[in-house]
Scaffold this motif. Structure first.
Motif, PDB file in Angstrom:
ATOM      1  N   THR A 167     -13.259 -42.524 -22.766  1.00 15.18           N
ATOM      2  CA  THR A 167     -12.263 -43.308 -23.510  1.00 15.18           C
ATOM      3  C   THR A 167     -10.850 -42.970 -23.064  1.00 15.18           C
ATOM      4  N   LEU A 168     -10.588 -41.702 -22.819  1.00 13.02           N
ATOM      5  CA  LEU A 168      -9.255 -41.274 -22.376  1.00 13.02           C
ATOM      6  C   LEU A 168      -8.908 -41.897 -21.028  1.00 13.02           C
ATOM      7  N   PHE A 169      -9.854 -41.881 -20.086  1.00 13.73           N
ATOM      8  CA  PHE A 169      -9.601 -42.453 -18.766  1.00 13.73           C
ATOM      9  C   PHE A 169      -9.452 -43.970 -18.833  1.00 13.73           C
ATOM     10  N   ARG A 174      -5.401 -44.578 -17.892  1.00 11.76           N
ATOM     11  CA  ARG A 174      -5.912 -45.644 -17.029  1.00 11.76           C
ATOM     12  C   ARG A 174      -5.073 -45.855 -15.761  1.00 11.76           C
ATOM     13  N   PRO A 175      -3.716 -45.950 -15.852  1.00 11.61           N
ATOM     14  CA  PRO A 175      -2.933 -46.159 -14.615  1.00 11.61           C
ATOM     15  C   PRO A 175      -3.130 -45.034 -13.604  1.00 11.61           C
ATOM     16  N   ASN A 176      -3.145 -43.794 -14.092  1.00  8.70           N
ATOM     17  CA  ASN A 176      -3.350 -42.665 -13.182  1.00  8.70           C
ATOM     18  C   ASN A 176      -4.751 -42.677 -12.588  1.00  8.70           C
ATOM     19  N   PHE A 177      -5.738 -42.981 -13.409  1.00  5.59           N
ATOM     20  CA  PHE A 177      -7.122 -42.956 -12.935  1.00  5.59           C
ATOM     21  C   PHE A 177      -7.350 -44.032 -11.881  1.00  5.59           C
ATOM     22  N   GLU A 178      -6.709 -45.158 -12.018  1.00  2.26           N
ATOM     23  CA  GLU A 178      -6.839 -46.206 -11.002  1.00  2.26           C
ATOM     24  C   GLU A 178      -6.258 -45.737  -9.674  1.00  2.26           C
ATOM     25  N   LYS A 327     -18.548 -43.976 -10.265  1.00  2.22           N
ATOM     26  CA  LYS A 327     -19.719 -44.545  -9.618  1.00  2.22           C
ATOM     27  C   LYS A 327     -20.009 -45.971 -10.058  1.00  2.22           C
ATOM     28  N   ASP A 328     -19.366 -46.427 -11.118  1.00  4.55           N
ATOM     29  CA  ASP A 328     -19.541 -47.804 -11.594  1.00  4.55           C
ATOM     30  C   ASP A 328     -18.248 -48.267 -12.264  1.00  4.55           C
ATOM     31  N   PRO A 329     -17.142 -48.372 -11.506  1.00  4.32           N
ATOM     32  CA  PRO A 329     -15.836 -48.663 -12.137  1.00  4.32           C
ATOM     33  C   PRO A 329     -15.765 -50.037 -12.787  1.00  4.32           C
ATOM     34  N   GLU A 330     -16.461 -51.044 -12.225  1.00  2.57           N
ATOM     35  CA  GLU A 330     -16.389 -52.387 -12.796  1.00  2.57           C
ATOM     36  C   GLU A 330     -16.951 -52.430 -14.209  1.00  2.57           C
ATOM     37  N   ARG A 331     -17.964 -51.633 -14.459  1.00  2.00           N
ATOM     38  CA  ARG A 331     -18.581 -51.620 -15.784  1.00  2.00           C
ATOM     39  C   ARG A 331     -17.593 -51.143 -16.852  1.00  2.00           C
ATOM     40  N   TYR A 332     -16.654 -50.291 -16.437  1.00  2.00           N
ATOM     41  CA  TYR A 332     -15.692 -49.736 -17.388  1.00  2.00           C
ATOM     42  C   TYR A 332     -14.318 -50.387 -17.273  1.00  2.00           C
ATOM     43  N   PHE A 334     -12.464 -51.272 -14.494  1.00  2.00           N
ATOM     44  CA  PHE A 334     -11.536 -50.897 -13.427  1.00  2.00           C
ATOM     45  C   PHE A 334     -11.755 -51.801 -12.219  1.00  2.00           C
ATOM     46  N   SER A 335     -10.681 -52.344 -11.710  1.00  2.00           N
ATOM     47  CA  SER A 335     -10.717 -53.121 -10.472  1.00  2.00           C
ATOM     48  C   SER A 335      -9.951 -52.325  -9.422  1.00  2.00           C
ATOM     49  N   VAL A 336     -10.672 -51.760  -8.458  1.00  2.00           N
ATOM     50  CA  VAL A 336     -10.094 -50.771  -7.545  1.00  2.00           C
ATOM     51  C   VAL A 336     -10.035 -51.340  -6.130  1.00  2.00           C
ATOM     52  N   GLU A 337      -8.889 -51.142  -5.488  1.00  2.00           N
ATOM     53  CA  GLU A 337      -8.728 -51.427  -4.062  1.00  2.00           C
ATOM     54  C   GLU A 337      -8.613 -50.081  -3.344  1.00  2.00           C
ATOM     55  N   TYR A 338      -9.714 -49.654  -2.741  1.00  2.00           N
ATOM     56  CA  TYR A 338      -9.769 -48.325  -2.140  1.00  2.00           C
ATOM     57  C   TYR A 338      -8.942 -48.269  -0.854  1.00  2.00           C
ATOM     58  N   GLU A 339      -8.321 -47.102  -0.623  1.00  2.00           N
ATOM     59  CA  GLU A 339      -7.593 -46.888   0.626  1.00  2.00           C
ATOM     60  C   GLU A 339      -8.574 -46.760   1.786  1.00  2.00           C
ATOM     61  N   THR A 340      -8.082 -47.055   2.981  1.00  2.00           N
ATOM     62  CA  THR A 340      -8.942 -46.972   4.164  1.00  2.00           C
ATOM     63  C   THR A 340      -9.300 -45.521   4.449  1.00  2.00           C
ATOM     64  N   PRO A 341     -10.496 -45.254   4.973  1.00  2.00           N
ATOM     65  CA  PRO A 341     -10.907 -43.871   5.262  1.00  2.00           C
ATOM     66  C   PRO A 341      -9.967 -43.195   6.244  1.00  2.00           C
ATOM     67  N   LEU A 342      -9.844 -41.882   6.105  1.00  2.00           N
ATOM     68  CA  LEU A 342      -8.952 -41.088   6.941  1.00  2.00           C
ATOM     69  C   LEU A 342      -9.450 -41.080   8.382  1.00  2.00           C
ATOM     70  N   GLN A 343      -8.570 -41.482   9.287  1.00  2.00           N
ATOM     71  CA  GLN A 343      -8.864 -41.459  10.721  1.00  2.00           C
ATOM     72  C   GLN A 343      -7.638 -40.903  11.442  1.00  2.00           C
ATOM     73  N   TYR A 344      -7.873 -40.122  12.481  1.00  2.00           N
ATOM     74  CA  TYR A 344      -6.750 -39.510  13.184  1.00  2.00           C
ATOM     75  C   TYR A 344      -7.198 -39.062  14.570  1.00  2.00           C
ATOM     76  N   ASP A 345      -6.207 -38.863  15.449  1.00  2.00           N
ATOM     77  CA  ASP A 345      -6.412 -38.215  16.737  1.00  2.00           C
ATOM     78  C   ASP A 345      -5.949 -36.774  16.618  1.00  2.00           C
ATOM     79  N   GLU A 346      -6.527 -35.900  17.417  1.00  2.00           N
ATOM     80  CA  GLU A 346      -6.207 -34.487  17.341  1.00  2.00           C
ATOM     81  C   GLU A 346      -5.853 -33.962  18.726  1.00  2.00           C
TER      82      GLU A 346
END
Length: 582
Positions: A167-169, A174-178, A327-332, A334-346
């Motif tokens: 309930t708290l999230f 909610r803004p922080n959790f998103e 693991k199931d944000p839509e059910r609660y 939340f509509s999430v736009e995830y950031e792209t996975p971390l990729q880098y050259d070393e």
């Protein structure tokens, strides 16, 4: 007479009511489709035989149920329409018959068990059709089971404390959790891969969510930092380098491998993930002492004791609530736009190099470079770390390698480094002058710019590099001529000659040595003044001395003394430093 005349109206009203009410009631029953039980269409009420036959038929109709219930209901509906057409006309609603909705070819949805119960009449019922519908409903239930969320960690969704955090999230946080959920997309693949390789539950990914919200620069009141919020001592115990040049707790990749080691050790110690998570928050020693005092290994029992802090008692329910939502944000909701996975050259950096130079070679900004390397605390790669690997934005390695050459790099010689606490009235320029370092270097070392306002009590990192202070090195406890020569990559012979020393000379902590090869201007002036290095003299500054008094002592011009030592009239000299006497 008066009494009989007053009763007459009452008797008249009673007679009229007796005659009128039965006829009105019969009419009302007739309007709504009910037959008068005393009235028969074939027999008169006075015929006793007809009455007995009617009673026998009524008993038969009660004993034998109507097998065609839908037809009877349809007849009732038709009778209702015939009796009250005005009601039907007043309600202008287009309602399709119930049987038509099932046979409509446009609707292909699998019927529910309630719909199956009313689908077939007794006339067109078939076992095959009923079996097909049952199989369709079972397949729909199997699809729902396939979509059910599973966990590889102990999760108790019905626990009252877990529900509180859900309930708290969903509400206040909610803004922080998103934001935390969106940021998880950047590191989820890397973290879950490390967990999978070490046979740990992949749901431990969400431990970083409640620890830092996947923010590498998160810093807590207890001075824990990084994605996994390691304390300084714990980070060093699991192989993370932490000093004033670098803090690998902020490196998402290196700190993840350290967290995997720590979590593995905690689980092997307690044999329970709730207890292991409590140990991650409070420390394994505190949890172990609580187990001994309460004499149980059940976390929920330990939670009710007074031996765990409130933060630790709520830590495990908070983790479970975050895992359930993540693991199931839509059910609660939340509509999430995830950031792209971390990729880098070393790439590997052989010597300490300024980030501005690396960014220039890679064709990126210094800010972008720092975002890929949040572990760097200064604007320079860590010294004394040959082969240090730095991350570059993907696709920039080729351009960097084409422009970068370790042999052509400006070498950064790191001398004594320490912190200076700003006092009232001090500025960047006055501090730089006090320690004899360049203003630009002081700004770059501390990540400041010329317009930065420093406050009283603020700590400024001072890096006395020979390159910036005329090629000098202040001797520290435990150092020798050979270690100093190796540190600055000069020969022992040249170091001895530059300081008028020999192999058996004794050096003491606090004295200053001249580092040859890094102050070409002073070397050329020294050689042109005396011709050979063997004829040069040096003077160790004592308390109370100044440039003028030293020049008078050795009968040299103050201008020559300043020039040889690369000083100006405003330079501040300190006791213990060494001056070259021209």
């Amino acid at each position: 007479m008066l009494r009989s005349s007053s009763l007459f109206p009452f008797l008249l009203f009673t007679v009229a009511l007796t005659i009128t009410v039965p006829s009105t009631v019969k009419a009302s029953l007739s309007i709504w489709g009910f037959e008068d039980p005393q009235k028969s269409s074939n027999q008169t009420p006075s015929d006793p035989d007809a009455t007995l036959q009617a009673k026998d038929k009524a008993l038969e109709s009660e004993a034998i149920p109507n097998r065609n219930g839908e037809e009877a209901e349809q007849n009732k509906s038709d009778a209702f329409k015939e009796v009250s057409p005005e009601i039907d006309a007043s309600i202008d609603i287009d309602v399709a018959p119930e049987t038509q909705a099932v046979s409509d070819p446009a609707k292909k949805a699998v019927p529910t068990p309630t719909e199956i119960e009313n689908t077939f009449t007794s006339d067109d019922f078939s076992v095959e059709a009923f079996s097909d519908l049952i199989e369709a409903v079972n397949s729909e239930e199997n699809v729902d089971q396939d979509l059910e969320v599973t966990y590889d960690m102990p999760v108790v969704p019905d626990n009252v404390h877990v529900k509180k955090y859900i309930t708290l999230f969903q509400n206040r946080l909610r803004p922080n959790f998103e934001i935390w959920l969106a940021r998880s997309g950047k590191y989820a693949e890397m973290i879950q891969s490390a967990l999978r390789e070490n046979n740990l539950p992949e749901d431990l990914l969400y431990l970083a969510l409640i620890e830092s919200g996947f923010n590498p620069r998160a810093f807590s009141r207890s001075k824990a930092t990084g994605v996994w919020q390691f304390m300084k001592g714990t980070g060093k115990r699991y192989g993370l380098r932490i000093d004033h040049w670098i803090d690998e707790r902020r490196d998402p990749v290196k700190s993840t491998h350290a967290a995997v080691k720590y979590l593995t050790e905690l689980y092997n110690m307690f044999g329970s993930w709730p207890l292991a998570l409590a140990g991650y928050n409070a420390g394994e020693s505190r949890v172990y002492r609580t187990i001994v005092r309460v004499r149980t290994r059940d976390f929920w029992t330990l939670r009710e004791s007074r031996h765990l802090r409130p933060e630790t008692r709520n830590y495990v329910p908070k983790f479970m609530a975050a895992t359930i939502i993540a693991k199931d944000p839509e059910r609660y909701g939340f509509s999430v736009e995830y950031e792209t996975p971390l990729q880098y050259d070393e790439v590997e950096i052989q010597n300490a190099t300024y980030l501005s130079a690396i960014a220039h070679y890679a064709g990126v900004t210094v800010e972008a470079l720092r975002n890929y390397n949040p572990e760097l605390r200064r604007n320079v790669t860590p010294p004394r770390a040959p082969g240090y690997k730095i991350k570059l934005p993907p696709g920039t390695k080729k351009a960097f390698m084409a422009a970068y050459s370790p042999d052509k790099q400006e070498q950064i010689f790191v001398g004594r480094s320490f912190k200076h606490r700003v006092r009232k009235g001090q500025t960047i320029s006055s501090i730089a002058q006090q320690y004899g370092v360049g203003i630009n270097m002081l700004l770059e070392t501390n990540g400041l710019h010329r317009h930065t306002i420093i406050s009283v009590g603020q700590q400024i990192m001072i890096n006395e590099t020979p390159e910036r202070v005329g090629g000098k090195h202040r001797i520290r406890r435990g150092e020798s001529i050979s270690t100093i020569a190796s540190k600055y990559k000069v020969s022992i012979r040249r170091l001895l000659e530059a300081n008028n020393l020999h192999k058996r000379s004794v050096i003491r902590a606090g004295k200053t040595l001249i580092i040859p090869g890094h102050t070409t201007a002073s070397s050329s002036k020294i050689s042109s003044t005396k011709g050979t290095s063997k004829t040069r003299k040096s003077h160790q500054i004592r308390s109370g001395e100044s440039i003028s008094t030293i020049a008078q002592k050795y009968a040299v011009r103050m201008r020559d003394l300043l020039s040889v030592n690369q000083l100006t009239k405003k330079s501040i000299i300190r006791a213990g430093h060494t001056l070259i006497i021209p």
